[in-house]
Design a protein around this motif. Structure first.
Motif, PDB file in Angstrom:
ATOM      1  N   UNK A 257       0.828  -1.212   0.000  1.00  0.00           N
ATOM      2  CA  UNK A 257       0.000   0.000   0.000  1.00  0.00           C
ATOM      3  C   UNK A 257       0.858   1.256   0.000  1.00  0.00           C
ATOM      4  N   UNK A 258       2.025   1.201   0.651  1.00  0.00           N
ATOM      5  CA  UNK A 258       2.911   2.352   0.661  1.00  0.00           C
ATOM      6  C   UNK A 258       3.438   2.671  -0.729  1.00  0.00           C
ATOM      7  N   UNK A 259       3.805   1.632  -1.470  1.00  0.00           N
ATOM      8  CA  UNK A 259       4.297   1.822  -2.834  1.00  0.00           C
ATOM      9  C   UNK A 259       3.199   2.408  -3.725  1.00  0.00           C
ATOM     10  N   UNK A 260       1.989   1.865  -3.608  1.00  0.00           N
ATOM     11  CA  UNK A 260       0.869   2.358  -4.412  1.00  0.00           C
ATOM     12  C   UNK A 260       0.588   3.825  -4.094  1.00  0.00           C
ATOM     13  N   UNK A 261       0.555   4.151  -2.800  1.00  0.00           N
ATOM     14  CA  UNK A 261       0.240   5.518  -2.386  1.00  0.00           C
ATOM     15  C   UNK A 261       1.295   6.499  -2.862  1.00  0.00           C
ATOM     16  N   UNK A 262       2.575   6.134  -2.725  1.00  0.00           N
ATOM     17  CA  UNK A 262       3.649   7.050  -3.108  1.00  0.00           C
ATOM     18  C   UNK A 262       3.655   7.308  -4.610  1.00  0.00           C
ATOM     19  N   UNK A 263       3.327   6.301  -5.401  1.00  0.00           N
ATOM     20  CA  UNK A 263       3.291   6.485  -6.851  1.00  0.00           C
ATOM     21  C   UNK A 263       2.157   7.415  -7.261  1.00  0.00           C
ATOM     22  N   UNK A 264       1.056   7.381  -6.515  1.00  0.00           N
ATOM     23  CA  UNK A 264      -0.099   8.181  -6.896  1.00  0.00           C
ATOM     24  C   UNK A 264      -0.059   9.589  -6.293  1.00  0.00           C
ATOM     25  N   UNK A 265       0.567   9.713  -5.121  1.00  0.00           N
ATOM     26  CA  UNK A 265       0.612  11.018  -4.461  1.00  0.00           C
ATOM     27  C   UNK A 265       1.881  11.798  -4.779  1.00  0.00           C
ATOM     28  N   UNK A 266       2.965  11.093  -5.097  1.00  0.00           N
ATOM     29  CA  UNK A 266       4.256  11.749  -5.263  1.00  0.00           C
ATOM     30  C   UNK A 266       5.056  11.677  -3.977  1.00  0.00           C
ATOM     31  N   UNK A 267       6.368  11.807  -4.095  1.00  0.00           N
ATOM     32  CA  UNK A 267       7.255  11.567  -2.959  1.00  0.00           C
ATOM     33  C   UNK A 267       7.041  12.536  -1.810  1.00  0.00           C
ATOM     34  N   UNK A 268       6.898  13.834  -2.100  1.00  0.00           N
ATOM     35  CA  UNK A 268       6.820  14.819  -1.022  1.00  0.00           C
ATOM     36  C   UNK A 268       5.529  14.677  -0.233  1.00  0.00           C
ATOM     37  N   UNK A 269       4.381  14.564  -0.909  1.00  0.00           N
ATOM     38  CA  UNK A 269       3.107  14.402  -0.209  1.00  0.00           C
ATOM     39  C   UNK A 269       3.101  13.094   0.587  1.00  0.00           C
ATOM     40  N   UNK A 270       3.578  12.019  -0.044  1.00  0.00           N
ATOM     41  CA  UNK A 270       3.583  10.721   0.639  1.00  0.00           C
ATOM     42  C   UNK A 270       4.469  10.746   1.878  1.00  0.00           C
ATOM     43  N   UNK A 271       5.597  11.470   1.808  1.00  0.00           N
ATOM     44  CA  UNK A 271       6.485  11.525   2.961  1.00  0.00           C
ATOM     45  C   UNK A 271       5.833  12.263   4.121  1.00  0.00           C
ATOM     46  N   UNK A 314      11.077  22.310   3.596  1.00  0.00           N
ATOM     47  CA  UNK A 314      12.105  23.225   3.105  1.00  0.00           C
ATOM     48  C   UNK A 314      12.881  22.558   1.974  1.00  0.00           C
ATOM     49  N   UNK A 315      12.644  22.989   0.749  1.00  0.00           N
ATOM     50  CA  UNK A 315      13.324  22.390  -0.399  1.00  0.00           C
ATOM     51  C   UNK A 315      14.810  22.707  -0.427  1.00  0.00           C
ATOM     52  N   UNK A 316      15.238  23.673   0.388  1.00  0.00           N
ATOM     53  CA  UNK A 316      16.658  24.013   0.459  1.00  0.00           C
ATOM     54  C   UNK A 316      17.387  23.192   1.525  1.00  0.00           C
ATOM     55  N   UNK A 317      16.673  22.251   2.140  1.00  0.00           N
ATOM     56  CA  UNK A 317      17.292  21.476   3.217  1.00  0.00           C
ATOM     57  C   UNK A 317      18.404  20.577   2.702  1.00  0.00           C
ATOM     58  N   UNK A 318      18.355  20.224   1.410  1.00  0.00           N
ATOM     59  CA  UNK A 318      19.416  19.396   0.839  1.00  0.00           C
ATOM     60  C   UNK A 318      19.225  17.912   1.041  1.00  0.00           C
ATOM     61  N   UNK A 319      18.017  17.504   1.440  1.00  0.00           N
ATOM     62  CA  UNK A 319      17.774  16.074   1.612  1.00  0.00           C
ATOM     63  C   UNK A 319      17.824  15.396   0.251  1.00  0.00           C
ATOM     64  N   UNK A 320      18.540  14.283   0.117  1.00  0.00           N
ATOM     65  CA  UNK A 320      18.697  13.630  -1.181  1.00  0.00           C
ATOM     66  C   UNK A 320      17.373  13.163  -1.742  1.00  0.00           C
ATOM     67  N   UNK A 321      17.053  13.599  -2.953  1.00  0.00           N
ATOM     68  CA  UNK A 321      15.830  13.149  -3.612  1.00  0.00           C
ATOM     69  C   UNK A 321      14.564  13.558  -2.898  1.00  0.00           C
ATOM     70  N   UNK A 322      14.611  14.578  -2.018  1.00  0.00           N
ATOM     71  CA  UNK A 322      13.479  14.992  -1.199  1.00  0.00           C
ATOM     72  C   UNK A 322      12.977  13.828  -0.369  1.00  0.00           C
ATOM     73  N   UNK A 323      13.861  12.937   0.011  1.00  0.00           N
ATOM     74  CA  UNK A 323      13.594  11.684   0.698  1.00  0.00           C
ATOM     75  C   UNK A 323      13.005  10.689  -0.310  1.00  0.00           C
ATOM     76  N   UNK A 324      13.305   9.395  -0.144  1.00  0.00           N
ATOM     77  CA  UNK A 324      12.872   8.402  -1.106  1.00  0.00           C
ATOM     78  C   UNK A 324      11.373   8.390  -1.307  1.00  0.00           C
ATOM     79  N   UNK A 325      10.981   7.835  -2.455  1.00  0.00           N
ATOM     80  CA  UNK A 325       9.600   7.983  -2.896  1.00  0.00           C
ATOM     81  C   UNK A 325       8.631   6.939  -2.357  1.00  0.00           C
ATOM     82  N   UNK A 326       9.008   5.680  -2.396  1.00  0.00           N
ATOM     83  CA  UNK A 326       8.039   4.622  -2.135  1.00  0.00           C
ATOM     84  C   UNK A 326       8.163   4.111  -0.715  1.00  0.00           C
ATOM     85  N   UNK A 327       7.186   4.451   0.162  1.00  0.00           N
ATOM     86  CA  UNK A 327       7.267   3.966   1.520  1.00  0.00           C
ATOM     87  C   UNK A 327       7.292   2.445   1.540  1.00  0.00           C
ATOM     88  N   UNK A 328       8.017   1.918   2.512  1.00  0.00           N
ATOM     89  CA  UNK A 328       8.121   0.478   2.601  1.00  0.00           C
ATOM     90  C   UNK A 328       8.182   0.057   4.053  1.00  0.00           C
TER      91      UNK A 328
END
Length: 331
Positions: A257-271, A314-328
């Motif tokens: 469900x985490x993978x499905x949600x992240x693909x549909x919401x996008x990485x930032x919203x899902x995080x 904060x998009x200037x925080x420098x987190x790699x890839x805005x944190x990974x996309x697919x929750x697991x």
């Protein structure tokens, strides 16, 4: 315990319709809810004599077996993708699965479920502090404010001046889980995105399970389990009930469900939605274990969550890839 698999190239945006967004949000909340169950299920087993080594090995080994066929279907015979990404699979297995889960379960054995998970959720803040120290680039105002809020929250969660002292060893286990999660985020941000996320998750689980089994068999880590009944929500039940929940609900269902949600919401919203895992974990621990952090710890937990929200915003925080996309790992 929520974990992430970076797969931005596989990400598929959901339709712009309100119903699609609502259903995706519901799936994301379901993922957080079942992830949040892991601490309560694990603690009920640990209280009867299970070790963290055995719990992690059975959890990840069982989940890998359940997901093996779907993963092979997703791979579709493209074994070169596995060869190209074997380092990422090993890193995910060693750090994202074995390390995070082992440290988190050890923290849960000594602390309340909510406090243990809050300590692990400091990972994004630790990442920002490391980036700041290594690059000498001052982060933005939101990041600094978020870090200060999280550190203040940590002090309140530890409740140093309270009558009931928090186990310092448990705190170290929780912080070790946060460090492990932060390192994992950095590693997966550099991966080749050609590997399907379900294959990466399944391969990582297999690596994590084998790692725990080898460490246990060689005597490096203690092992132990029994078939004594456990108590959940005030009801005496068989040991296999929380174990099955740990495998099928908190791992298999949570990852899918985490993978499905992240693909549909996008990485930032899902995080951001994944932060609700802390709330669910506290709720489940209260309902299933009659365990609730003290009021000052709840205030501290709210500050930690606020801090992580500010850092992630904060998009200037420098987190790699805005944190990974697919929750697991998460727990």
């Amino acid at each position: 315990m929520n974990r992430s698999v970076n797969s931005s190239r596989h990400q598929v945006r959901s339709p712009s319709g309100q119903s699609g967004g609502t259903s995706a949000l519901a799936v994301a909340l379901l993922s957080s809810a079942v992830f949040g169950l892991s601490g309560s299920f694990a603690k009920s087993l640990l209280d009867t004599g299970w070790t963290s080594t055995s719990a992690v090995a059975v959890r990840m080994g069982g989940a890998a077996l359940v997901l093996l066929v779907p993963a092979l279907i997703a791979l579709h015979g493209r074994w070169h993708q596995v060869r190209e990404n074997w380092k990422t699979i090993l890193a995910f297995g060693f750090i994202g699965v074995a390390g995070c889960q082992f440290f988190y379960f050890n923290a849960v054995a000594r602390l309340s479920v909510g406090v243990a998970l809050l300590l692990e959720f400091l990972a994004p803040v630790l990442m920002v502090l490391w980036i700041w120290a290594s690059t000498q680039r001052r982060p933005g105002g939101k990041t600094i404010g978020g870090a200060l809020a999280a550190v203040t929250g940590l002090v309140l969660v530890l409740d140093i001046t309270g009558e009931v002292r928090v186990d310092p060893v448990g705190v170290l286990w929780g912080l070790a889980a946060a460090v492990c999660l932060a390192i994992y985020f950095f590693i997966t941000a550099r991966q080749n995105d050609s590997l399907p996320p379900l294959v990466l998750a399944t391969g990582g689980m297999l690596v994590g399970a084998v790692t725990m089994l080898l460490l246990g068999a060689t005597g490096v880590l203690p092992t132990g389990f029994n078939t004594d009944d456990v108590v959940l929500a005030g009801v005496v039940t068989s040991w296999w009930v929380p174990l099955a929940g740990l495998v099928l609900l908190s791992t298999v269902l949570a990852y899918v469900t985490g993978i499905v949600a992240a693909r549909r919401l996008g990485s930032r919203v899902a995080s951001f939605v994944s932060l609700t895992e802390v709330l669910f974990a506290v709720l489940w621990a209260w309902l299933l274990l009659s365990e609730l952090p003290r009021p000052i710890q709840l205030v501290g937990g709210a500050l930690i969550v606020l801090g992580v929200v500010l850092v992630r915003a904060d998009k200037r925080a420098g987190l790699p890839g805005e944190l990974p996309d697919d929750p697991a790992p998460t727990p």
